[in-house]
Motif scaffolding. Structure first.
Motif, mmCIF file in Angstrom:
data_model
loop_
_atom_site.group_PDB
_atom_site.id
_atom_site.type_symbol
_atom_site.label_atom_id
_atom_site.label_comp_id
_atom_site.label_asym_id
_atom_site.label_seq_id
_atom_site.Cartn_x
_atom_site.Cartn_y
_atom_site.Cartn_z
ATOM 1 N N TYR A 127 0.691 -1.142 -0.051
ATOM 2 C CA TYR A 127 -0.077 -0.103 -0.095
ATOM 3 C C TYR A 127 0.879 1.312 0.104
ATOM 4 O O TYR A 127 0.814 2.230 -0.919
ATOM 5 N N ALA A 141 -6.248 0.409 -1.686
ATOM 6 C CA ALA A 141 -6.697 -0.274 -0.606
ATOM 7 C C ALA A 141 -7.790 -1.354 -0.868
ATOM 8 O O ALA A 141 -7.637 -2.616 -0.271
ATOM 9 N N ALA A 402 -4.055 1.829 5.726
ATOM 10 C CA ALA A 402 -4.736 2.897 4.753
ATOM 11 C C ALA A 402 -5.054 4.340 5.577
ATOM 12 O O ALA A 402 -5.221 5.214 4.866
#
Length: 440
Positions: A127, A141, A402
């Motif tokens: 990520y 995500a 995230a």
């Protein structure tokens, strides 16, 4: 009367917020207490089912060993090695950094056997890289959440291993785990291909991030000769081949393959990559076993639930009712999958499995359906529950990585989840396509 009491009391306890294990134990123990000698279940039966449930047919041992192996390989940074190898060739092409992330999830899923573990390991690494290369936050995500949940589908799947025991307990014969693994491997790869197609089309329409940064990252990686990159990552890349190869070729059964993968994971992490110190082995194993104990207790409780339902003949009565009513097999599979999708939204994966697998297995067999493709379809549907609130573990893991809310990410998950649902229905409704894997 007894069957109605069991279902009603069990449902009431869940509605009141009791843990799944407590609801199962109290429901089973109340039968001999309330009905005495007329009850088909006795106190010692419940004790025996609980003691033997988590270890029957080596299932409990297999699950713990695969969890241990996955933990050592996560500490060994195998995720990074796999990602680098794919990026070396594919990183500069349109959409291929997200595609590399999806492929890494699939490879790591074949190592860990767990959706949340795959999401945590791959999502935690990929990520930040995707964001630094200019890809949209929620898109990045979302693909990592849906690809991460495939760790539950691609063998060696920990939940599928448990499902085979539950189905075998209630059917009265051993469900071949190797056959389940073959079919689930196809289902997992198919789901991964669909997610890859989605990621490619998204990047084609919305742009490919910051191409300058992507080129710089890949150029830096390519300053090393491919032979050096491959030498560094080969031990990670062949891990799924070792685990699945020994199972599919018959060299080892699933428990033995789990033991092989554990030894291999320790050797690679400690002596080859040297990312784990020898004095850390015991502490890692201790922590992983402690984390695995709730799953073992859940599996034991699920065995109690399936055995109790068999004793009061709930599946048999329900199967006879459905057969007499003329419901088609395809309609039944569709209803089961819809129920599983709804159940997975409100219940954790282990709890949903403990309810649905013992209930539907004898019904499907009675209606002439293939138990293997049906179980794999249920596992795919169950994996989708890991991506949806309020019990989606993969979703929660990725929200933490995230730093976003569940609502923000859920909007971007709709289309990828639809693709996974299509795979579940494809496997469940097209058993003939998997005839090559079924036992003769």
């Amino acid at each position: 009367m007894i069957a109605l009491f069991l279902i009603s009391f069990f449902g009431m306890m869940l509605f009141l917020g009791f843990p799944m294990v407590a609801a199962i134990l109290f429901s089973a123990l109340l039968l001999p207490l309330c009905f005495g000698g007329a009850a088909p279940v006795h106190f010692m039966d419940v004790v025996d089912w609980f003691v033997t449930g988590a270890s029957a047919n080596n299932t409990g041992i297999t699950i713990i060993l695969f969890m241990l192996a996955g933990e050592f390989m996560a500490k060994g940074k195998l995720t990074e090695k796999i990602f680098n190898t794919f990026s070396y060739f594919l990183g500069k092409k349109r959409g291929f950094m997200p595609i590399v992330s999806i492929a890494t999830c699939m490879f790591y899923g074949a190592i860990s056997g767990s959706g949340p573990a795959t999401t945590a390991a791959v999502g935690g690494m990929c990520y930040p890289l995707l964001i630094s290369m200019g890809y949209d936050r929620m898109f990045s995500a979302a693909i990592l959440v849906t690809a991460g949940c495939l760790g539950m589908v691609i063998p060696p799947s920990v939940p599928l291993t448990g499902a085979s025991q539950l189905a075998g307990t209630i059917l009265g014969y051993q469900v071949d785990l190797v056959v389940l693994y073959k079919i689930s491997a196809v289902a997992g790869v198919l789901a991964g291909i669909l997610l890859i197609a989605y990621a490619y089309l998204y990047c084609k329409r919305h742009g490919n991030g910051d191409q300058v940064k992507i080129n710089a990252m890949v150029d830096e990686l390519r300053t090393h000769r491919f032979g050096a990159v491959l030498k560094e990552s080969i031990w990670a890349l062949i891990t799924p081949l070792i685990i699945l190869g020994t199972i599919f070729t018959g060299i080892a059964d699933t428990a033995e393959a789990a033991a092989i993968s554990l030894v291999y994971g320790i050797l690679v992490s400690v002596f080859l990559y040297k990312t784990v110190k020898a004095n850390e082995i015991f502490s890692i194993a201790k922590r992983c076993i402690q984390n695995g104990m709730p799953l073992m207790i859940m599996l034991a409780a699920a065995t109690i639930f399936s055995s109790t339902m068999t004793a009061v003949e709930i599946p048999t009565k329900l199967a006879n009712f459905l057969v007499d009513s003329g419901v088609s097999g395809g309609a039944l599979i569709s209803l089961v999958l819809l129920f599983m999708l709804i159940l997975g939204t409100f219940m954790d994966a282990g709890g949903a499995m403990s309810i649905i697998v013992p209930l539907v297995s004898p019904i499907l067999v009675a209606m002439g359906m293939d138990i293997y493709t049906c179980l794999v379809a249920v596992i795919v549907a169950q994996a989708i529950g890991l991506t949806t609130p309020p019990f989606g573990l993969c979703l929660f893991v990725m929200c933490g990585v995230a730093d976003c809310s569940v609502g923000q990410m859920t909007k971007r998950l709709i289309l990828p989840i639809v693709l996974l649902i299509a795979v579940a229905f494809f496997v469940g409704l097209c058993p003939g396509l998997f005839a090559w894997a079924l036992p003769a």
